[in-house]
Design an enzyme around this catalytic site. Structure first.
Site, PDB file in Angstrom:
ATOM      1  CG  ASP A  34     -12.409  27.671  -7.156  1.00 21.16           C
ATOM      2  OD1 ASP A  34     -11.631  26.691  -7.060  1.00 21.16           O
ATOM      3  OD2 ASP A  34     -13.548  27.579  -7.654  1.00 21.16           O
ATOM      4  N   GLY A  35      -9.560  27.089  -4.874  1.00 20.45           N
ATOM      5  CA  GLY A  35      -9.405  26.229  -3.702  1.00 20.45           C
ATOM      6  C   GLY A  35     -10.150  24.910  -3.791  1.00 20.45           C
ATOM      7  CG  HIS A 126      -9.843   9.937  21.374  1.00 16.12           C
ATOM      8  ND1 HIS A 126      -8.841   9.981  22.312  1.00 16.12           N
ATOM      9  CD2 HIS A 126     -10.953  10.400  21.987  1.00 16.12           C
ATOM     10  CE1 HIS A 126      -9.320  10.468  23.430  1.00 16.12           C
ATOM     11  NE2 HIS A 126     -10.602  10.730  23.258  1.00 16.12           N
ATOM     12  CE  LYS A 192      -6.684  14.867  29.725  1.00 16.14           C
ATOM     13  NZ  LYS A 192      -6.161  14.624  28.381  1.00 16.14           N
ATOM     14  NE  ARG A 194      -8.811  17.871  27.365  1.00 15.22           N
ATOM     15  CZ  ARG A 194      -7.692  18.328  26.823  1.00 15.22           C
ATOM     16  NH1 ARG A 194      -7.506  19.621  26.695  1.00 15.22           N
ATOM     17  NH2 ARG A 194      -6.765  17.503  26.417  1.00 15.22           N
ATOM     18  CG  ASP A 219      -2.434  10.444  25.981  1.00 16.72           C
ATOM     19  OD1 ASP A 219      -3.295   9.542  25.966  1.00 16.72           O
ATOM     20  OD2 ASP A 219      -2.708  11.633  26.265  1.00 16.72           O
TER      21      ASP A 219
HETATM   22  C1  R5P Z   1      -7.635  12.771  25.384  1.00 19.34           C
HETATM   23  O1  R5P Z   1      -8.422  12.184  26.064  1.00 19.34           O
HETATM   24  C2  R5P Z   1      -6.519  12.135  24.646  1.00 19.34           C
HETATM   25  O2  R5P Z   1      -6.269  10.837  25.055  1.00 19.34           O
HETATM   26  C3  R5P Z   1      -5.271  12.976  24.766  1.00 19.34           C
HETATM   27  O3  R5P Z   1      -4.859  12.990  26.101  1.00 19.34           O
HETATM   28  C4  R5P Z   1      -5.551  14.369  24.294  1.00 19.34           C
HETATM   29  O4  R5P Z   1      -6.161  14.350  23.036  1.00 19.34           O
HETATM   30  C5  R5P Z   1      -4.305  15.198  24.259  1.00 19.34           C
HETATM   31  O5  R5P Z   1      -4.655  16.483  23.867  1.00 19.34           O
HETATM   32  P1  R5P Z   1      -3.733  17.710  24.161  1.00 19.34           P
HETATM   33  O6  R5P Z   1      -2.378  17.389  23.609  1.00 19.34           O
HETATM   34  O7  R5P Z   1      -4.399  18.834  23.434  1.00 19.34           O
HETATM   35  O8  R5P Z   1      -3.722  17.950  25.630  1.00 19.34           O
END
Ligand code: R5P
Length: 292
Positions: A34-35, A126, A192, A194, A219
């Site tokens: 069942d997992g 992170h 960046k 987002r 990164d």
């Molecule tokens: C975000 O602040 C992290 O440092 C990475 O830049 C991020 O998690 C990268 O995510 P993705 O590959 O989805 O753009």
């Protein structure tokens, strides 16, 4: 001390055990029809220090539950101490209630780990709005960084005068700039924006002579890959000699590795925090050193 691999830490656990000459134990992890998760220690853990090794990927919730089940079981079986060596910890990015009614996942994940482990070891977690692991984990904790290993890799593969190390966003400065500074390479940090988890825009903040340069973008995580893909695209418009991507944690969700290759990245390198064909930087020595 016995090192036990979790589902996603088999190679890394073996390598840590080999380096430190510690015993590599067997933890049988299976599922009922069942997992439901079922696990069993095949080695005696009584009075031992048990080290569980594995990242919370590709199934973060399953991997988290493995940590909880394994550590609670080890304790019940008489283990003296349980150390969770989790190079990549999932759920850290949901570190606030972005929208009404949402769960703040990082706190819940940490609450579970706190409830069953004595120590957590991780690599470049992170941490954004929360800058200290102590905010989440009340148990003994160690935050390691792969910066030196990445710096050594770049120094070996690229020429200082012809290379620029780039960070795709402000947060990446703690990797890109620090690595560049430690080996005397030039660095540049982009901006960046987002819009959603699959939609980002990268702004190159400092124009320079890109021609003839090898650009290495660094990164912490490549997840959907969109951050790196947009960074590669922006840089490629400026006609450098080549563009390379390095990350600590290569999640590569939804075919991100292939998409990133297609966008023109000449090489894509990750540490072995998560097993992947891009692994070229070994964390086992770093983790073994913290254990012994
Ligand atoms: C975000 O602040 C992290 O440092 C990475 O830049 C991020 O998690 C990268 O995510 P993705 O590959 O989805 O753009």
């Amino acid at each position: 001390m016995i090192i036990f691999p979790l589902q996603n830490g088999k190679k890394l656990a073996a390598s840590i055990a080999k380096r430190s000459k510690a015993k590599l134990g067997e933890l049988n992890i299976e599922h009922f029809p069942d997992g439901e998760l079922h696990l069993r220690f095949e080695d005696d853990v009584r009075d031992k220090i048990v080290v569980l090794v594995g990242s919370m990927h590709p199934l973060p919730s399953e991997a988290l539950l493995e940590v909880v089940f394994a550590s609670k079981t080890a304790k019940e079986l008489g283990a003296k101490k349980v150390i969770a060596a989790i190079p990549y910890i999932a759920y850290l990015r949901q570190d606030k209630r972005f929208h009404p009614g949402e769960c703040v996942s990082n706190r819940i994940m940490a609450w579970l780990v706190n409830s069953c482990c004595d120590k957590i070891i991780t690599v470049d977690p992170h941490l954004h709005r929360i800058t200290n692991l102590a905010y989440l984990f009340h148990i003994e904790r160690k935050k390691l960084t792969a910066n030196d290993l990445i710096a050594q890799y770049i120094r070996k593969k690229f020429k200082k005068e012809k290379t620029v190390i780039a960070g795709p966003d402000i947060e990446s400065s703690q990797w890109a700039k620090e690595i560049a500074d430690s080996i005397g390479f030039e660095s540049v940090i982009f901006l960046k924006q987002r819009f959603s988890s699959r939609h980002v825009k990268i702004h190159v903040t400092k124009e320079k002579e890109w021609k003839g340069k090898d650009v290495v973008i660094v990164d912490d995580i490549i997840s959907s890959g969109h951050t790196m893909i947009e960074a590669v695209r922006e840089i490629k418009k400026r006609k450098p000699k080549s563009v390379h991507c390095i990350c600590v944690h290569g999640i590569f969700a939804e075919g991100a590795f292939e998409k990133l290759k297609k966008s023109g990245a000449k090489s894509i390198i990750s540490t072995n925090s998560i097993e992947h064909k891009s692994n070229a930087i070994d964390l086992s020595g770093l983790i073994a050193k913290e254990l012994f």
